[in-house]
Design a protein around this motif. Structure first.
Motif, short mmCIF file in Angstrom:
data_model
loop_
_atom_site.label_atom_id
_atom_site.label_comp_id
_atom_site.label_asym_id
_atom_site.label_seq_id
_atom_site.Cartn_x
_atom_site.Cartn_y
_atom_site.Cartn_z
N LEU A 160 160.13 67.71 -11.03
CA LEU A 160 161.06 66.59 -10.85
C LEU A 160 162.50 67.07 -10.94
CD1 LEU A 160 161.46 63.55 -10.48
CD2 LEU A 160 161.29 63.31 -12.97
N ARG A 161 162.79 67.98 -11.87
CA ARG A 161 164.15 68.52 -11.97
C ARG A 161 164.55 69.23 -10.68
NH1 ARG A 161 162.21 70.27 -17.20
NH2 ARG A 161 162.95 68.84 -18.82
N GLN A 162 163.61 69.94 -10.07
CA GLN A 162 163.91 70.62 -8.80
C GLN A 162 164.24 69.61 -7.72
OE1 GLN A 162 164.51 73.73 -9.95
NE2 GLN A 162 163.62 74.50 -8.05
N TYR A 163 163.43 68.57 -7.61
CA TYR A 163 163.67 67.56 -6.58
C TYR A 163 165.03 66.89 -6.75
CZ TYR A 163 158.73 67.61 -5.07
OH TYR A 163 157.49 67.95 -4.58
N LYS A 164 165.50 66.76 -7.99
CA LYS A 164 166.74 66.03 -8.25
C LYS A 164 167.99 66.90 -8.12
CE LYS A 164 166.47 62.86 -11.58
NZ LYS A 164 166.17 62.18 -12.85
N ARG A 165 167.83 68.16 -7.81
CA ARG A 165 169.00 69.03 -7.66
C ARG A 165 169.71 68.70 -6.34
NH1 ARG A 165 167.21 75.15 -9.05
NH2 ARG A 165 169.29 75.50 -8.16
N PRO A 166 170.99 68.33 -6.37
CA PRO A 166 171.67 67.87 -5.15
C PRO A 166 171.79 68.92 -4.07
CG PRO A 166 173.21 68.09 -6.99
CD PRO A 166 171.84 68.22 -7.57
N GLU A 167 171.77 70.21 -4.43
CA GLU A 167 171.87 71.24 -3.39
C GLU A 167 170.61 71.34 -2.54
OE1 GLU A 167 171.05 73.66 -7.26
OE2 GLU A 167 171.88 71.70 -6.67
N PHE A 168 169.55 70.67 -2.94
CA PHE A 168 168.31 70.66 -2.16
C PHE A 168 168.16 69.37 -1.35
CE2 PHE A 168 166.24 73.30 -5.81
CZ PHE A 168 166.96 74.41 -5.41
N GLN A 169 169.16 68.48 -1.38
CA GLN A 169 169.02 67.13 -0.85
C GLN A 169 169.97 66.85 0.31
OE1 GLN A 169 169.96 64.57 -4.14
NE2 GLN A 169 168.01 64.92 -5.20
N VAL A 170 169.61 65.82 1.08
CA VAL A 170 170.54 65.17 1.99
C VAL A 170 170.41 63.67 1.73
CG1 VAL A 170 168.90 64.94 3.93
CG2 VAL A 170 171.37 64.96 4.36
N ARG A 171 171.54 62.98 1.74
CA ARG A 171 171.57 61.53 1.48
C ARG A 171 172.08 60.82 2.72
NH1 ARG A 171 173.13 58.64 -4.08
NH2 ARG A 171 173.46 56.49 -3.37
#
Length: 294
Positions: free
Chosen positions: A238-249
């Protein structure tokens, strides 16, 4: 009118489409194509290549209805009939992503004790139909009724989430399966399906990349380890998923459409718009059933 004849007879402009990355590896906007009209082979292949590269692509200012939505998705594979979907005439069933329904479902969800007080509805990172032996590979989601502000959706590059783990944790997770338990909802809809466990790290069939794959809306639990260790591992993922560098919004607007690779990304909806009855409609694209998946 059937899905096969929903489009006009005139293909969209066959000129090169304009792909604009939003993040280095996750998310891109595609311009220069009207997806309410049939795609040329070159356009279809370019869109599919962009999805494989960026995991999720977005279209703006489109004028899809149910028929053209289904016809666009059908150019990328057979469409999947979701259990709670509804249909009109001969149109493929469409699943309504309703804020009203979601509020009720999240009240009813039963999670392991470690999740209570640790994550909220906005942390239910998931991929669609992971409760099936062979989940849908693609999803096409279009805006129908949006709040004035808020209601973004976040996608996570699940390969980057895996690559960002320490080596010892990668090795541990590669040896484990995790439960995807959708029984509560399936039973409520009057269906039966066995509880499924998938590898926590799967290899993408087309790109060959390793994907960190857990669904936090489906009572996840790692098999073959003590419950306390399973809980700790779930929180690490879950911590990995929540890292912003892995995301697009993505900020939805009228006429917006998102098309993502369900095998390469997880996502969640940001519920920050109060009681507004936000509504989107989704069509899923089936994956090829291979012996190795069963």
């Amino acid at each position: 009118m059937s899905t096969a004849t929903a489009y006009s007879d005139t293909p969209a402009d066959s000129s090169a489409i304009d792909i604009r990355p939003l993040q280095p590896t996750i998310g891109a906007e595609i311009h220069g194509v009207d997806i309410s009209r049939p795609l040329s082979t070159e356009q279809r292949d370019a869109i599919k290549a962009a999805i494989l590269q960026y995991k999720v692509v977005f279209f703006r200012d489109q004028t899809l209805d149910k028929e053209t939505h289904a016809a666009f998705a059908a150019q990328f594979g057979p469409l999947y009939d979701y259990p709670s979907a509804t249909s009109d005439a001969n149109i493929v069933p469409i699943h309504k992503i309703s804020a009203v329904d979601a509020r009720e479902r999240f009240r009813e969800l039963e999670h392991p004790d470690f999740l209570k007080g640790t994550i909220g509805a906005g942390d239910y990172y998931h991929s669609d139909t992971s409760w099936r032996l062979v989940p849908a590979w693609g999803a096409v989601l279009r805006a129908v009724d949006l709040p004035p502000v808020g209601g973004d959706t976040i996608w996570v590059d699940a390969n980057l989430a895996y690559e960002g783990l320490p080596e010892d944790l990668k090795t541990k997770l590669e040896s484990l399966h995790v439960v995807h338990n959708f029984q509560h909802s399936i039973t409520r809809l009057g269906h039966e399906y066995p509880i499924v466990a998938h590898p926590a790290v799967r290899t993408h069939r087309e790109t060959g990349k390793k994907i960190l794959w857990v669904n936090y809306s489906q009572n996840p639990q790692f098999l073959g380890v003590e419950l306390a260790e399973s809980n700790a591992l779930l929180l690490e993922v879950l911590r990995q998923y929540k890292r912003p560098e892995f995301q697009v919004r993505f900020a939805w607007q009228p006429g917006s459409v998102a098309f993502w690779d369900n095998r390469a990304a997880v996502h969640y909806a940001v519920r920050n718009y109060g009681d507004y009855p936000r509504l989107l409609e989704r069509i899923l694209i089936s994956d090829e059933r291979l012996y190795a998946d069963l």
